[in-house]
Design a protein around this motif. Structure first.
Motif, short mmCIF file in Angstrom:
data_model
loop_
_atom_site.label_atom_id
_atom_site.label_comp_id
_atom_site.label_asym_id
_atom_site.label_seq_id
_atom_site.Cartn_x
_atom_site.Cartn_y
_atom_site.Cartn_z
N GLN A 317 0.78 -1.04 0.05
CA GLN A 317 0.09 -0.04 -0.09
C GLN A 317 0.87 1.29 0.00
O GLN A 317 0.55 2.25 0.52
N TYR A 318 1.99 1.30 -0.60
CA TYR A 318 2.95 2.53 -0.91
C TYR A 318 2.28 3.15 -2.00
O TYR A 318 1.88 2.58 -2.98
N GLU A 319 2.44 4.39 -1.87
CA GLU A 319 2.21 5.18 -3.27
C GLU A 319 3.60 5.57 -3.86
O GLU A 319 4.63 5.58 -3.21
N ILE A 320 3.66 5.12 -5.05
CA ILE A 320 4.93 4.70 -5.59
C ILE A 320 5.41 5.91 -6.90
O ILE A 320 4.19 6.14 -7.83
N TYR A 321 6.40 6.33 -6.90
CA TYR A 321 6.85 7.39 -8.01
C TYR A 321 8.30 6.78 -8.50
O TYR A 321 8.91 6.04 -7.71
N VAL A 322 8.64 7.31 -9.63
CA VAL A 322 10.12 7.20 -10.09
C VAL A 322 10.64 8.67 -9.69
O VAL A 322 9.90 9.88 -9.99
#
Length: 402
Positions: A317-322
């Protein structure tokens, strides 16, 4: 039929049972939403023997007469027992036109505790969000994590099992089949076709099916690479395929709505500013990706490592980005409840140049949040280099939090 517990999800859902809020299980077709629902039904029957449990599965022939909200309401009048506690479970609810009207009515009258599953994100952004705002909670169900994969297939935690996970992915039904290319990929190709035709083409009203299939294959071959709809459109025009940038965007969104792929945007690390263009895409299930593009471990290993890391962070449930900083790219910046972690993915660290690149990008970040380099190095993983932890992929995929 034995139902294997997936406590990662059941523990999240149980506190909301009987709380007057609609429980919506979303996720790609065949990731196991129905079995989690059946597990919840069994627990309710055990805890409340006198409960009236109503189950509607829209893939069953006996429920084909339910086409819309009026059909659903009419059927439920014959099933709901006012003298008992009623629990309503509806599988693949997006196949019922205007279902949200019935759900709103049931909830307003406190007629039953409602659970439903859906295989299209548009259901949430449209029907549910508009008519049931604040009255439902979403639980996103993913394909099997690596520890779940080992449990379902009764496999030891070793390199061979990890390779199987990176090859065949985590669709639960595979545990009933032999894990070989012939049987597994035949099943996966059938699931892929069903998703494409039922959840994308039919649901989204796609006309140019050939282009949709071409774009899906292109995405499969480019997981982990930065995307630009404009560049894809230009490339296709050079191949004499005239597709506008807007069409590319809309078709990528359609594939995302079916949870076949997931978009990961870019942020500037220092200020967490989001970039408007340039994103990456990853598949919900690695096996589905491999069934379409052909599987070559040596050619694709770095892509598969990145996809596996993305899925694990998403499951947690992490919010993920590059991440982007001063021209350097960080493979993943993951955020959750005020926490932040950075992750770099690589196949093998075989020399100082590779080590400097992977660790150097993380060392350039001027904060003290946890930083990880994840690889398939058999030795020296688990070590700590200037505060950056080096983990083997299997160890990373077994972590329950960071």
């Amino acid at each position: 039929m034995k139902i294997i517990d997936r406590p990662l999800y059941s523990k999240r859902i149980k506190p909301f049972i009987g709380k007057g809020i609609i429980k919506v299980l979303t996720g790609q077709r065949r990731v196991g939403k129905s079995y989690i629902m059946l597990q919840l039904m069994e627990e309710i029957k055990t805890d409340h023997p006198n409960a009236n449990v109503i189950y509607i599965n829209m893939e069953y022939e006996e429920f084909r007469m339910i086409h819309n909200d009026q059909d659903l309401s009419q059927y439920l009048k014959t099933q709901i027992n006012p003298a008992k506690a009623n629990y309503l479970f509806i599988d693949e609810i997006q196949d019922i036109d205007h279902f949200e009207h019935t759900l709103r009515d049931l909830q307003a009258k406190d007629s039953c505790d409602i659970f439903c599953t859906g295989s299209n994100a548009k259901m949430l952004s449209g029907e549910l969000a508009t008519y049931l705002s604040g009255r439902y909670i979403e639980f996103h169900i993913h394909s099997l994590s690596y520890p779940e994969f080992l449990l379902f297939h009764q496999l030891p935690d070793d390199q061979q099992s990890l390779t199987k996970y990176l090859t065949y992915g985590g669709l639960p039904y595979l545990s009933r089949l032999e894990l070989n290319d012939e049987m597994a990929f035949e099943y996966l190709r059938n699931v892929y076709s069903t998703i494409l035709l039922k959840d994308v083409v039919k649901r989204e009203g796609i006309r140019n099916i050939d282009f949709l299939e071409t774009l899906a294959i292109y995405t499969a071959d480019n997981i982990g690479n930065l995307f630009s709809a404009n560049n894809i459109s230009k490339y296709l025009k050079s191949q004499r395929v005239d597709i506008s940038t807007l069409q590319v965007i809309n078709y990528l969104k359609a594939l995302s709505n079916a949870f076949l792929i997931h978009k990961v945007g870019r942020i500037e690390i220092n200020g967490l500013k989001k970039f408007e263009i340039g994103e990456k895409y990853f598949f919900e299930d690695i096996g589905l990706r491999n069934s379409q593009i052909g599987f070559d471990l040596q050619r694709d290993i770095h892509k598969l490592i990145e996809n596996a890391i993305y899925l694990h962070l998403s499951i947690l449930q992490y919010e993920i980005y590059v991440g982007q900083q001063d021209g350097l790219e960080i493979d993943f910046v993951a955020l959750k409840q005020g926490k932040k972690i950075y992750v770099q993915a690589t196949y093998l660290i075989v020399d100082e140049k590779t080590k400097e690149r992977e660790f150097g990008n993380l060392l350039a970040i001027p904060d003290n949040y946890p930083k990880y380099v994840v690889s398939l190095n058999p030795l020296n993983t688990g070590s700590n280099i200037e505060g950056i932890q080096h983990l083997h992929l299997a160890d990373f995929l077994k972590k329950q939090d960071f």
